[in-house]
Design a protein around this motif. Sequence first.
Motif, short mmCIF file in Angstrom:
data_model
loop_
_atom_site.label_atom_id
_atom_site.label_comp_id
_atom_site.label_asym_id
_atom_site.label_seq_id
_atom_site.Cartn_x
_atom_site.Cartn_y
_atom_site.Cartn_z
N THR A 278 -28.21 60.65 16.57
CA THR A 278 -27.66 61.44 15.46
C THR A 278 -28.58 62.63 15.15
OG1 THR A 278 -28.78 60.18 13.70
CG2 THR A 278 -26.63 59.36 14.45
N GLY A 279 -27.98 63.68 14.62
CA GLY A 279 -28.77 64.84 14.18
C GLY A 279 -29.41 65.60 15.32
N CYS A 280 -28.59 66.01 16.30
CA CYS A 280 -29.14 66.64 17.52
C CYS A 280 -29.17 68.17 17.47
CB CYS A 280 -28.36 66.19 18.76
SG CYS A 280 -28.60 64.46 19.14
N SER A 281 -28.89 68.76 16.30
CA SER A 281 -28.83 70.23 16.28
C SER A 281 -30.21 70.87 16.33
CB SER A 281 -28.09 70.71 15.02
OG SER A 281 -28.83 70.38 13.87
N SER A 282 -31.25 70.12 16.00
CA SER A 282 -32.61 70.69 16.03
C SER A 282 -33.63 69.56 16.04
CB SER A 282 -32.84 71.60 14.80
OG SER A 282 -32.78 70.83 13.61
N GLY A 283 -34.89 69.93 16.07
CA GLY A 283 -35.98 68.99 15.85
C GLY A 283 -36.04 67.82 16.81
N PHE A 284 -36.42 66.67 16.27
CA PHE A 284 -36.61 65.48 17.11
C PHE A 284 -35.32 65.11 17.85
CE2 PHE A 284 -39.86 64.16 13.72
CZ PHE A 284 -40.95 64.49 14.50
N GLY A 285 -34.19 65.17 17.16
CA GLY A 285 -32.93 64.74 17.77
C GLY A 285 -32.59 65.59 18.98
N GLN A 286 -32.70 66.89 18.82
CA GLN A 286 -32.39 67.80 19.93
C GLN A 286 -33.34 67.56 21.12
OE1 GLN A 286 -33.73 71.96 19.62
NE2 GLN A 286 -31.58 72.54 19.87
N ASN B 229 -31.16 56.59 15.12
CA ASN B 229 -30.78 57.06 13.79
C ASN B 229 -31.83 58.08 13.36
OD1 ASN B 229 -28.38 55.55 12.98
ND2 ASN B 229 -29.70 53.74 13.18
N ASN B 230 -31.54 59.32 13.71
CA ASN B 230 -32.52 60.39 13.49
C ASN B 230 -32.15 61.32 12.34
OD1 ASN B 230 -34.50 62.61 14.37
ND2 ASN B 230 -32.51 63.61 14.63
N ALA B 231 -30.84 61.51 12.09
CA ALA B 231 -30.40 62.48 11.08
C ALA B 231 -31.05 62.19 9.73
CB ALA B 231 -28.88 62.41 10.93
N GLU C 143 -27.33 59.14 0.63
CA GLU C 143 -26.12 59.00 1.46
C GLU C 143 -26.43 59.28 2.93
OE1 GLU C 143 -23.15 57.85 0.95
OE2 GLU C 143 -23.33 57.56 -1.21
N VAL C 144 -27.25 60.29 3.18
CA VAL C 144 -27.58 60.64 4.57
C VAL C 144 -28.66 59.70 5.12
CG1 VAL C 144 -28.53 62.44 6.08
CG2 VAL C 144 -26.93 63.05 4.24
N ASN C 145 -29.81 59.67 4.44
CA ASN C 145 -30.98 58.99 5.02
C ASN C 145 -30.84 57.47 5.06
OD1 ASN C 145 -32.06 61.52 5.15
ND2 ASN C 145 -33.65 61.21 3.65
N ALA D 99 -36.06 56.54 -0.02
CA ALA D 99 -35.07 56.51 1.07
C ALA D 99 -35.71 55.97 2.35
CB ALA D 99 -34.49 57.90 1.29
N LYS D 100 -36.91 56.45 2.66
CA LYS D 100 -37.54 56.00 3.90
C LYS D 100 -38.08 54.56 3.77
CE LYS D 100 -36.84 59.63 6.57
NZ LYS D 100 -35.83 59.55 7.64
N PHE D 101 -38.47 54.16 2.55
CA PHE D 101 -38.81 52.74 2.34
C PHE D 101 -37.57 51.88 2.61
CE2 PHE D 101 -42.91 51.84 -0.11
CZ PHE D 101 -43.55 52.99 0.33
N GLY E 214 -45.92 61.67 11.03
CA GLY E 214 -46.55 62.56 10.05
C GLY E 214 -45.86 63.91 10.15
N PRO E 215 -46.53 64.98 9.74
CA PRO E 215 -45.89 66.30 9.80
C PRO E 215 -45.78 66.84 11.23
CG PRO E 215 -47.82 66.31 8.34
CD PRO E 215 -47.86 65.03 9.10
N PHE E 216 -44.57 67.11 11.66
CA PHE E 216 -44.31 67.69 12.99
C PHE E 216 -43.55 69.00 12.82
CE2 PHE E 216 -45.60 63.58 14.39
CZ PHE E 216 -46.02 63.74 15.70
N ARG E 217 -43.78 69.91 13.77
CA ARG E 217 -43.23 71.27 13.66
C ARG E 217 -41.76 71.34 14.11
NH1 ARG E 217 -47.41 75.56 15.95
NH2 ARG E 217 -48.83 74.12 14.87
N THR E 218 -40.90 70.86 13.23
CA THR E 218 -39.45 70.97 13.44
C THR E 218 -38.90 71.84 12.31
OG1 THR E 218 -38.98 69.07 12.03
CG2 THR E 218 -39.44 68.60 14.36
N ASP E 219 -37.59 71.77 12.07
CA ASP E 219 -37.01 72.51 10.93
C ASP E 219 -37.18 71.76 9.61
OD1 ASP E 219 -36.23 74.34 12.77
OD2 ASP E 219 -34.06 73.99 12.58
N PHE E 220 -37.86 70.62 9.68
CA PHE E 220 -37.88 69.71 8.52
C PHE E 220 -38.37 70.39 7.23
CE2 PHE E 220 -39.89 66.39 5.88
CZ PHE E 220 -38.76 65.62 5.63
N LEU E 221 -39.55 71.03 7.28
CA LEU E 221 -40.09 71.64 6.05
C LEU E 221 -39.40 72.97 5.72
CD1 LEU E 221 -43.99 71.04 6.15
CD2 LEU E 221 -42.27 69.90 4.74
#
Length: 274
Positions: free
Chosen positions: A7-15, A81-83, A104-106, A149-151, A177-184
């Motif tokens: 899931t969530g393959c448009s960018s970042g880890f998923g892509q 489950n990445n999105a 709802e998403v996470n 949500a992540k807990f 931890g912090p990775f250079r995706t679109d997340f931030l």
Amino acid sequence: MKTWLITGCSSGFGQRLALAAAQRGNRVVATARDVKSIEEMARPFDGRMITLPLDVTDAAAAKAAVAKAVETFGGFDVLVNNAGYGLFGAIEEATSEAYRPMFEVNVFGLIETTRAALPVLRRSGGTIVNMSSGAGIAGSGGAGYYNAAKFAVEGISEALAGELKPFGIRVLIVEPGPFRTDFLGRSITMAANEMPEYAASSRRHYRETNNGNQAGDPDKAVAVILQAVDADDAPLHLPLGPAAHAIAERKLASFRSDIDAWRHISIVTDFDHS
Ligand SMILES: NC(=O)c1ccc[n+]([C@@H]2O[C@H](COP(=O)([O-])OP(=O)(O)OC[C@H]3O[C@@H](n4cnc5c(N)ncnc54)[C@H](OP(=O)(O)O)[C@@H]3O)[C@@H](O)[C@H]2O)c1
């Protein structure tokens, strides 16, 4: 030959995960809210990667994606489950219009996708990779809703690991931890009602200074996830990168210290056996 549903393959880890899996010869069902955003990515792989629309908040779409994966590849044995996205702000600052959709998403999106996939995975066995976070290991001011949500992802994943073991399904909780995706960047919502009282725990400065400068290389993260999915001895919890490991070490130490500090007082709560 592994078959992945991500899931969530448009960018970042998923892509990156979709591309890395396909590049090594695996079959991939890559999904995204806007399927057009990922169609180009599949072209070089000659049908080994298919792309499907999936907004994880839509349980019917999750079932449809699973059905299409079965129709195309006969099933899949790795669900990722990445999105997900983050919400920054103190608990008092964020409103339900912001935090409910994030759950709802996470959380519920991950649950619905997993529930749709389980009838298939129970037949084949395989691996469920749930993207948690360092924020799923320890809570910190200014990120409480995202922590919660992540807990929840951690709790669901730990329960699933036990429930699904008899079916030959492993669970891997990835805690980056912090990775250079679109997340931030585009994947953070800031609480609308910023209050000066909470300036000390504000994540605004953190986000502005770290977006694009995160130490973590997402391609290296993906290489570790691939290795863990392939390995027989991968742990349930996989903190990813030095920052996540530091969070985990601090959490273990403070948890241990809390348990020990009041053990003599808090342990004497059972009925007396007289
Ligand atoms: N990068 C980090 O530092 C970091 C650290 C810890 C954990 N994580 C976790 O890693 C996961 C991936 O994030 P990322 O770092 O790769 O960030 P990203 O590049 O911003 O990717 C986030 C992905 O989630 C998708 N998404 C959001 N809402 C969705 C929905 N309702 N349905 C389907 N897809 C949806 C986005 O799709 P759209 O294009 O449609 O928005 C996008 O593809 C997230 O779960 C995040 O919490 C990231």
